[in-house]
Scaffold this motif. Structure first.
Motif, PDB file in Angstrom:
ATOM      1  N   LEU A  54      44.571 -74.489   1.008  1.00  0.00           N
ATOM      2  CA  LEU A  54      43.702 -75.641   1.081  1.00  0.00           C
ATOM      3  C   LEU A  54      42.176 -75.361   0.783  1.00  0.00           C
ATOM      4  O   LEU A  54      41.365 -76.019   0.171  1.00  0.00           O
ATOM      5  CB  LEU A  54      43.883 -76.444   2.364  1.00  0.00           C
ATOM      6  N   LYS A  55      41.832 -74.264   1.212  1.00  0.00           N
ATOM      7  CA  LYS A  55      40.566 -73.625   1.127  1.00  0.00           C
ATOM      8  C   LYS A  55      40.285 -72.954  -0.324  1.00  0.00           C
ATOM      9  O   LYS A  55      39.288 -72.461  -0.599  1.00  0.00           O
ATOM     10  CB  LYS A  55      40.174 -72.715   1.949  1.00  0.00           C
ATOM     11  N   GLY A  56      41.585 -72.895  -1.157  1.00  0.00           N
ATOM     12  CA  GLY A  56      41.442 -72.115  -2.631  1.00  0.00           C
ATOM     13  C   GLY A  56      41.385 -70.451  -2.329  1.00  0.00           C
ATOM     14  O   GLY A  56      40.414 -69.936  -3.010  1.00  0.00           O
ATOM     15  N   LYS A  57      41.774 -69.993  -1.278  1.00  0.00           N
ATOM     16  CA  LYS A  57      41.695 -68.560  -1.106  1.00  0.00           C
ATOM     17  C   LYS A  57      42.857 -67.663  -1.290  1.00  0.00           C
ATOM     18  O   LYS A  57      43.866 -68.147  -0.561  1.00  0.00           O
ATOM     19  CB  LYS A  57      41.230 -68.376   0.349  1.00  0.00           C
ATOM     20  N   PRO A  58      43.013 -66.776  -2.276  1.00  0.00           N
ATOM     21  CA  PRO A  58      44.123 -66.421  -2.507  1.00  0.00           C
ATOM     22  C   PRO A  58      44.706 -65.446  -1.435  1.00  0.00           C
ATOM     23  O   PRO A  58      44.087 -64.576  -0.627  1.00  0.00           O
ATOM     24  CB  PRO A  58      43.799 -65.536  -4.047  1.00  0.00           C
ATOM     25  N   LEU A 110      52.904 -67.893  10.108  1.00  0.00           N
ATOM     26  CA  LEU A 110      52.585 -67.335   8.631  1.00  0.00           C
ATOM     27  C   LEU A 110      52.450 -68.732   7.703  1.00  0.00           C
ATOM     28  O   LEU A 110      51.488 -68.669   6.932  1.00  0.00           O
ATOM     29  CB  LEU A 110      53.885 -66.480   7.978  1.00  0.00           C
ATOM     30  N   PHE A 111      53.124 -69.703   8.022  1.00  0.00           N
ATOM     31  CA  PHE A 111      52.743 -71.092   7.269  1.00  0.00           C
ATOM     32  C   PHE A 111      51.186 -71.328   7.297  1.00  0.00           C
ATOM     33  O   PHE A 111      50.649 -71.929   6.630  1.00  0.00           O
ATOM     34  CB  PHE A 111      53.870 -72.073   7.435  1.00  0.00           C
ATOM     35  N   GLN A 112      50.885 -71.506   8.727  1.00  0.00           N
ATOM     36  CA  GLN A 112      49.503 -71.884   8.895  1.00  0.00           C
ATOM     37  C   GLN A 112      48.662 -70.956   8.130  1.00  0.00           C
ATOM     38  O   GLN A 112      47.447 -71.619   7.605  1.00  0.00           O
ATOM     39  CB  GLN A 112      49.256 -71.693  10.321  1.00  0.00           C
ATOM     40  N   VAL A 113      48.664 -69.835   8.138  1.00  0.00           N
ATOM     41  CA  VAL A 113      47.652 -68.911   7.271  1.00  0.00           C
ATOM     42  C   VAL A 113      48.018 -69.259   5.788  1.00  0.00           C
ATOM     43  O   VAL A 113      46.563 -69.533   5.330  1.00  0.00           O
ATOM     44  CB  VAL A 113      48.282 -67.390   7.404  1.00  0.00           C
ATOM     45  N   VAL A 114      49.105 -69.412   5.346  1.00  0.00           N
ATOM     46  CA  VAL A 114      49.133 -69.570   4.011  1.00  0.00           C
ATOM     47  C   VAL A 114      48.590 -70.801   3.443  1.00  0.00           C
ATOM     48  O   VAL A 114      47.850 -71.372   2.510  1.00  0.00           O
ATOM     49  CB  VAL A 114      50.544 -69.608   3.352  1.00  0.00           C
ATOM     50  N   ASP A 115      49.097 -71.923   4.374  1.00  0.00           N
ATOM     51  CA  ASP A 115      48.595 -73.140   3.959  1.00  0.00           C
ATOM     52  C   ASP A 115      47.090 -73.646   4.112  1.00  0.00           C
ATOM     53  O   ASP A 115      46.507 -74.270   3.332  1.00  0.00           O
ATOM     54  CB  ASP A 115      49.372 -74.314   4.954  1.00  0.00           C
ATOM     55  N   ARG A 131      53.347 -72.708  -1.881  1.00  0.00           N
ATOM     56  CA  ARG A 131      51.719 -72.769  -2.198  1.00  0.00           C
ATOM     57  C   ARG A 131      51.178 -71.376  -2.755  1.00  0.00           C
ATOM     58  O   ARG A 131      50.137 -71.557  -3.183  1.00  0.00           O
ATOM     59  CB  ARG A 131      51.386 -72.793  -0.703  1.00  0.00           C
ATOM     60  N   THR A 132      51.954 -70.312  -2.498  1.00  0.00           N
ATOM     61  CA  THR A 132      51.378 -68.913  -3.052  1.00  0.00           C
ATOM     62  C   THR A 132      51.487 -68.895  -4.459  1.00  0.00           C
ATOM     63  O   THR A 132      50.562 -68.506  -5.027  1.00  0.00           O
ATOM     64  CB  THR A 132      52.151 -67.863  -2.423  1.00  0.00           C
ATOM     65  N   LEU A 133      52.600 -69.548  -5.256  1.00  0.00           N
ATOM     66  CA  LEU A 133      52.880 -69.414  -6.517  1.00  0.00           C
ATOM     67  C   LEU A 133      52.106 -70.696  -7.328  1.00  0.00           C
ATOM     68  O   LEU A 133      52.127 -70.760  -8.597  1.00  0.00           O
ATOM     69  CB  LEU A 133      54.123 -69.296  -6.897  1.00  0.00           C
ATOM     70  N   HIS A 134      51.792 -71.523  -6.532  1.00  0.00           N
ATOM     71  CA  HIS A 134      51.067 -72.825  -7.294  1.00  0.00           C
ATOM     72  C   HIS A 134      49.726 -72.430  -8.511  1.00  0.00           C
ATOM     73  O   HIS A 134      50.216 -72.851  -9.355  1.00  0.00           O
ATOM     74  CB  HIS A 134      50.399 -73.730  -6.438  1.00  0.00           C
ATOM     75  N   ASN A 147      41.896 -69.248  -7.444  1.00  0.00           N
ATOM     76  CA  ASN A 147      42.833 -69.085  -6.376  1.00  0.00           C
ATOM     77  C   ASN A 147      44.215 -68.277  -6.957  1.00  0.00           C
ATOM     78  O   ASN A 147      45.105 -68.911  -6.709  1.00  0.00           O
ATOM     79  CB  ASN A 147      43.299 -70.339  -5.793  1.00  0.00           C
ATOM     80  N   ARG A 148      44.051 -67.217  -7.378  1.00  0.00           N
ATOM     81  CA  ARG A 148      45.273 -66.732  -8.158  1.00  0.00           C
ATOM     82  C   ARG A 148      45.752 -65.783  -7.139  1.00  0.00           C
ATOM     83  O   ARG A 148      45.512 -64.596  -7.043  1.00  0.00           O
ATOM     84  CB  ARG A 148      44.675 -65.800  -9.344  1.00  0.00           C
ATOM     85  N   SER A 149      46.776 -66.186  -6.361  1.00  0.00           N
ATOM     86  CA  SER A 149      47.476 -65.395  -5.415  1.00  0.00           C
ATOM     87  C   SER A 149      48.740 -64.843  -6.219  1.00  0.00           C
ATOM     88  O   SER A 149      49.082 -64.979  -7.565  1.00  0.00           O
ATOM     89  CB  SER A 149      48.308 -66.230  -4.619  1.00  0.00           C
ATOM     90  N   LEU A 150      49.340 -63.706  -5.561  1.00  0.00           N
ATOM     91  CA  LEU A 150      50.041 -62.765  -6.131  1.00  0.00           C
ATOM     92  C   LEU A 150      51.143 -62.376  -5.317  1.00  0.00           C
ATOM     93  O   LEU A 150      50.763 -61.914  -4.164  1.00  0.00           O
ATOM     94  CB  LEU A 150      49.547 -61.610  -6.822  1.00  0.00           C
TER      95      LEU A 150
END
Length: 273
Positions: free
Chosen positions: A180-184, A171-176, A212-215, A91-94
């Protein structure tokens, strides 16, 4: 029989490959391996092409076509951890910040395209399109699905346009949900992270989105001139208003992964009167 089994590539190449196999005395095993490998290669190409179409990229971009010589402060090695299957498995978001023309969108599309080559699905959207679509959706759960199902989501131009009330909520609902699903998620933005609260009209939700994005993800800032205007000499220095301070901001972020907890981020401020 090949047609009934759906082996269209083998059906096509069999007449031209058989004489070669007889002339060169291929073994039955080698002949079969060659036929099957051609079928697999063609199916892989078709799958990639179909997923690229479904990803809705505004243009085609790969990491090989990015001009790293123009961006001397950015090395390909810095992006290596986003180009393998671990992009999804860890789950490596950027978040890529920078002025226009510094290659943010190209890099995110290239990362998403590599994910498709690795067997995953991706989707591209702008922040404005995503927010506007979800805010007016009659069935929010149904509207969210296209942004939650792909393994990788690119949200381009975060902060380029103003958003009305409710932008932070959707936007928070999409990110959250993706967190939770481990999708970046791969964000591009021209706004420092400290300004996201102002853009979204909600400081707390903006912090939650960034958190959540940078965790498990990273923040990378690109500087320099626009690649689009690299051959033109233009001045963009605007005079400051009287009695108005100018603030320059530098964000320093630690690498985040599942093996390391979220660390603090430093802000550096310099004020010039």
């Amino acid at each position: 029989m090949l047609k009934r089994l759906g082996l269209s590539t083998i059906q096509r190449i069999l007449p031209e490959l058989t004489p070669t196999a007889e002339r060169e005395a291929w073994s039955y095993q080698h002949f079969l391996e060659r036929l099957v490998s051609e079928e697999i290669a063609q199916r892989s190409e078709r799958r990639v092409a179909n997923h690229v179409t479904r990803a809705k990229f505004p243009f085609n971009a790969t990491i090989e076509t990015f001009d790293f010589t123009f961006k001397s402060d950015l090395k390909r090695q810095m992006l290596g951890r986003f180009l393998g299957p671990e992009l999804i498995s860890e789950n490596r978001s950027l978040i890529l910040e920078g002025p226009p023309g510094t290659g943010k969108t190209h890099i995110c599309i290239a990362i998403a395209y590599k994910a498709i080559q690795n067997g995953f699905m991706a989707r591209f959207t702008t922040a404005a399109a995503l927010i506007n679509e979800l805010r007016v959706a009659h069935d929010l759960n149904a509207a969210l699905k296209p942004y939650l199902q792909p393994h990788v989501l690119v949200i381009d131009e975060m902060g380029y346009l103003g958003y009305g009330p409710g932008a932070a909520d959707v936007l928070f609902q999409v990110v959250d949900e993706r967190y939770l699903k481990g999708k970046p998620i791969l964000f591009t933005t021209n706004k420092p992270l400290k300004h996201w609260g102002r853009v979204l009209h909600d400081e707390e939700l903006a912090r939650a989105i960034i958190d959540r994005t940078l965790h498990h993800g990273e923040y990378l800032k690109l500087n320099g001139a626009s690649y689009r205007l690299k051959d033109r000499k233009l001045e963009f220095d605007y005079p400051a208003k009287p009695e108005q301070a100018t603030t320059s901001i530098t964000w320093i972020s630690h690498q985040h992964s599942q093996k390391y907890p979220l660390h603090s981020c430093l802000f550096g401020f310099q004020r010039f009167l």
